[in-house]
Motif scaffolding. Structure first.
Motif, PDB file in Angstrom:
ATOM      1  N   PHE A 199      71.466  63.790  30.605  1.00 30.01           N
ATOM      2  CA  PHE A 199      70.620  63.925  29.426  1.00 30.01           C
ATOM      3  C   PHE A 199      71.517  63.706  28.216  1.00 30.01           C
ATOM      4  CE2 PHE A 199      68.860  66.895  26.160  1.00 30.01           C
ATOM      5  CZ  PHE A 199      67.700  66.202  25.905  1.00 30.01           C
ATOM      6  N   MET A 200      71.193  62.713  27.391  1.00 23.75           N
ATOM      7  CA  MET A 200      71.995  62.397  26.216  1.00 23.75           C
ATOM      8  C   MET A 200      71.180  62.640  24.952  1.00 23.75           C
ATOM      9  SD  MET A 200      74.066  58.927  25.138  1.00 23.75           S
ATOM     10  CE  MET A 200      72.688  57.836  25.370  1.00 23.75           C
ATOM     11  N   ILE A 201      71.807  63.314  23.995  1.00 24.91           N
ATOM     12  CA  ILE A 201      71.203  63.559  22.685  1.00 24.91           C
ATOM     13  C   ILE A 201      72.005  62.765  21.657  1.00 24.91           C
ATOM     14  CG2 ILE A 201      70.640  65.291  20.938  1.00 24.91           C
ATOM     15  CD1 ILE A 201      70.811  67.383  23.225  1.00 24.91           C
ATOM     16  N   MET A 202      71.299  61.998  20.839  1.00 29.93           N
ATOM     17  CA  MET A 202      71.931  61.228  19.772  1.00 29.93           C
ATOM     18  C   MET A 202      71.280  61.587  18.438  1.00 29.93           C
ATOM     19  SD  MET A 202      72.346  57.267  21.151  1.00 29.93           S
ATOM     20  CE  MET A 202      71.345  56.740  19.803  1.00 29.93           C
ATOM     21  N   ASP A 203      72.084  62.025  17.490  1.00 29.93           N
ATOM     22  CA  ASP A 203      71.633  62.208  16.120  1.00 29.93           C
ATOM     23  C   ASP A 203      72.173  61.032  15.319  1.00 29.93           C
ATOM     24  OD1 ASP A 203      70.381  64.639  16.672  1.00 29.93           O
ATOM     25  OD2 ASP A 203      72.195  65.783  16.278  1.00 29.93           O
ATOM     26  N   VAL A 204      71.280  60.349  14.614  1.00 31.73           N
ATOM     27  CA  VAL A 204      71.664  59.110  13.937  1.00 31.73           C
ATOM     28  C   VAL A 204      71.363  59.165  12.441  1.00 31.73           C
ATOM     29  CG1 VAL A 204      71.288  57.779  16.057  1.00 31.73           C
ATOM     30  CG2 VAL A 204      69.452  57.961  14.380  1.00 31.73           C
ATOM     31  N   GLN A 205      72.100  58.350  11.691  1.00 31.29           N
ATOM     32  CA  GLN A 205      71.890  58.230  10.245  1.00 31.29           C
ATOM     33  C   GLN A 205      70.548  57.559   9.969  1.00 31.29           C
ATOM     34  OE1 GLN A 205      75.161  55.724   9.127  1.00 31.29           O
ATOM     35  NE2 GLN A 205      76.617  57.404   9.034  1.00 31.29           N
TER      36      GLN A 205
ATOM     37  N   ALA B  32      63.011  52.186  35.718  1.00 30.57           N
ATOM     38  CA  ALA B  32      63.796  51.323  34.823  1.00 30.57           C
ATOM     39  C   ALA B  32      63.583  49.854  35.161  1.00 30.57           C
ATOM     40  CB  ALA B  32      65.275  51.674  34.928  1.00 30.57           C
ATOM     41  N   LYS B  33      63.624  49.036  34.111  1.00 28.55           N
ATOM     42  CA  LYS B  33      63.580  47.587  34.292  1.00 28.55           C
ATOM     43  C   LYS B  33      64.961  47.120  34.763  1.00 28.55           C
ATOM     44  CE  LYS B  33      60.291  47.228  30.536  1.00 28.55           C
ATOM     45  NZ  LYS B  33      60.267  47.334  29.100  1.00 28.55           N
ATOM     46  N   PRO B  34      65.057  45.951  35.364  1.00 26.89           N
ATOM     47  CA  PRO B  34      66.368  45.461  35.805  1.00 26.89           C
ATOM     48  C   PRO B  34      67.390  45.463  34.658  1.00 26.89           C
ATOM     49  CG  PRO B  34      64.627  44.068  36.670  1.00 26.89           C
ATOM     50  CD  PRO B  34      63.978  45.025  35.702  1.00 26.89           C
ATOM     51  N   GLY B  35      68.545  46.056  34.917  1.00 24.06           N
ATOM     52  CA  GLY B  35      69.605  46.126  33.918  1.00 24.06           C
ATOM     53  C   GLY B  35      69.471  47.268  32.929  1.00 24.06           C
ATOM     54  N   GLU B  36      68.367  47.980  32.935  1.00 28.02           N
ATOM     55  CA  GLU B  36      68.140  49.078  31.991  1.00 28.02           C
ATOM     56  C   GLU B  36      68.855  50.328  32.484  1.00 28.02           C
ATOM     57  OE1 GLU B  36      64.397  50.787  29.428  1.00 28.02           O
ATOM     58  OE2 GLU B  36      64.015  50.187  31.481  1.00 28.02           O
ATOM     59  N   LYS B  37      69.558  50.973  31.557  1.00 27.65           N
ATOM     60  CA  LYS B  37      70.314  52.168  31.900  1.00 27.65           C
ATOM     61  C   LYS B  37      69.630  53.390  31.306  1.00 27.65           C
ATOM     62  CE  LYS B  37      75.010  51.409  32.252  1.00 27.65           C
ATOM     63  NZ  LYS B  37      76.344  51.185  31.741  1.00 27.65           N
ATOM     64  N   TRP B  38      70.173  53.853  30.194  1.00 22.04           N
ATOM     65  CA  TRP B  38      69.639  55.044  29.539  1.00 22.04           C
ATOM     66  C   TRP B  38      68.205  54.784  29.094  1.00 22.04           C
ATOM     67  CZ3 TRP B  38      72.100  59.578  29.564  1.00 22.04           C
ATOM     68  CH2 TRP B  38      73.482  59.582  29.807  1.00 22.04           C
ATOM     69  N   MET B  39      67.297  55.675  29.452  1.00 30.43           N
ATOM     70  CA  MET B  39      65.891  55.513  29.088  1.00 30.43           C
ATOM     71  C   MET B  39      65.514  56.549  28.034  1.00 30.43           C
ATOM     72  SD  MET B  39      64.094  54.448  32.639  1.00 30.43           S
ATOM     73  CE  MET B  39      62.712  53.769  31.700  1.00 30.43           C
ATOM     74  N   LEU B  40      64.875  56.065  26.977  1.00 29.54           N
ATOM     75  CA  LEU B  40      64.452  56.912  25.866  1.00 29.54           C
ATOM     76  C   LEU B  40      63.361  57.868  26.325  1.00 29.54           C
ATOM     77  CD1 LEU B  40      64.727  57.486  22.812  1.00 29.54           C
ATOM     78  CD2 LEU B  40      62.988  55.730  22.436  1.00 29.54           C
ATOM     79  N   MET B  41      63.525  59.140  25.984  1.00 29.75           N
ATOM     80  CA  MET B  41      62.558  60.167  26.358  1.00 29.75           C
ATOM     81  C   MET B  41      61.615  60.430  25.185  1.00 29.75           C
ATOM     82  SD  MET B  41      65.194  62.732  28.307  1.00 29.75           S
ATOM     83  CE  MET B  41      63.942  63.696  29.155  1.00 29.75           C
TER      84      MET B  41
ATOM     85  N   MET C 277      67.510  61.223  12.366  1.00 30.11           N
ATOM     86  CA  MET C 277      66.651  61.162  13.553  1.00 30.11           C
ATOM     87  C   MET C 277      67.446  61.616  14.770  1.00 30.11           C
ATOM     88  SD  MET C 277      63.479  59.992  13.320  1.00 30.11           S
ATOM     89  CE  MET C 277      63.227  59.410  14.985  1.00 30.11           C
ATOM     90  N   ARG C 278      66.733  62.126  15.748  1.00 30.69           N
ATOM     91  CA  ARG C 278      67.329  62.500  17.029  1.00 30.69           C
ATOM     92  C   ARG C 278      66.625  61.725  18.132  1.00 30.69           C
ATOM     93  NH1 ARG C 278      68.263  68.537  18.129  1.00 30.69           N
ATOM     94  NH2 ARG C 278      70.243  67.931  17.197  1.00 30.69           N
ATOM     95  N   TYR C 279      67.425  61.167  19.022  1.00 25.03           N
ATOM     96  CA  TYR C 279      66.901  60.474  20.195  1.00 25.03           C
ATOM     97  C   TYR C 279      67.476  61.127  21.434  1.00 25.03           C
ATOM     98  CZ  TYR C 279      65.616  56.792  16.909  1.00 25.03           C
ATOM     99  OH  TYR C 279      65.082  56.083  15.862  1.00 25.03           O
ATOM    100  N   CYS C 280      66.658  61.221  22.476  1.00 25.56           N
ATOM    101  CA  CYS C 280      67.104  61.782  23.746  1.00 25.56           C
ATOM    102  C   CYS C 280      66.851  60.761  24.848  1.00 25.56           C
ATOM    103  CB  CYS C 280      66.360  63.074  24.046  1.00 25.56           C
ATOM    104  SG  CYS C 280      66.668  64.362  22.820  1.00 25.56           S
ATOM    105  N   PHE C 281      67.834  60.643  25.728  1.00 21.54           N
ATOM    106  CA  PHE C 281      67.794  59.661  26.806  1.00 21.54           C
ATOM    107  C   PHE C 281      68.115  60.343  28.127  1.00 21.54           C
ATOM    108  CE2 PHE C 281      68.972  57.485  22.959  1.00 21.54           C
ATOM    109  CZ  PHE C 281      68.272  56.286  23.008  1.00 21.54           C
ATOM    110  N   THR C 282      67.714  59.699  29.215  1.00 23.73           N
ATOM    111  CA  THR C 282      68.064  60.192  30.534  1.00 23.73           C
ATOM    112  C   THR C 282      68.504  59.043  31.429  1.00 23.73           C
ATOM    113  OG1 THR C 282      67.352  61.647  32.329  1.00 23.73           O
ATOM    114  CG2 THR C 282      65.713  60.097  31.471  1.00 23.73           C
ATOM    115  N   LEU C 283      69.296  59.397  32.412  1.00 18.79           N
ATOM    116  CA  LEU C 283      69.834  58.449  33.379  1.00 18.79           C
ATOM    117  C   LEU C 283      70.352  59.267  34.549  1.00 18.79           C
ATOM    118  CD1 LEU C 283      70.905  55.500  34.030  1.00 18.79           C
ATOM    119  CD2 LEU C 283      72.989  56.177  32.847  1.00 18.79           C
TER     120      LEU C 283
END
Length: 118
Positions: free
Chosen positions: A53-59, A94-103, A2-8
């Protein structure tokens, strides 16, 4: 896989941005270990001015809950995250304390081409 993308966002301060980039040239070994132990196979971060912009490929079987558990159990990861808050600016929604947000993925060329060829 799977691939997930986040922004901050980063704080709009050239010196802080420079420091943030320097930290990411030498990420602490404990942080890198937690990333890979959690099932993340590849991670990349890109920047345009203050937007990250962060891209994560996960197992297969990757779990955000498991990653969070590993992160909370590591004092060095917690120290790193606290340090990164010096540079990071949460998005307005973002909610309080929330950093990277899933796109949300809106387009995938491979899916479009396969659909049109069928």
């Amino acid at each position: 896989m799977m691939r997930y993308c986040f922004t901050l966002d980063l704080k709009d301060d050239p010196q802080l941005i420079k420091e943030y980039e320097e930290h990411h040239k030498h990420v602490w070994p404990e942080v890198l270990s937690n990333i890979t132990r959690s099932g993340i196979q590849q991670m990349q971060i890109y920047r345009l001015h203050t937007r990250l912009f962060m891209i994560m490929d996960v197992q297969d079987g990757f779990s955000f809950e498991y990653k969070s558990t590993l992160d909370k159990a590591s004092s060095k990861v917690q120290e790193w995250e606290q340090l990164m808050w010096k540079y990071q600016e949460p998005l307005p929604l973002a909610k309080p304390g929330e950093k990277w947000m899933l796109m949300e993925k809106l387009f995938d060329l491979e899916e479009q081409v396969v659909t049109k060829e069928e």
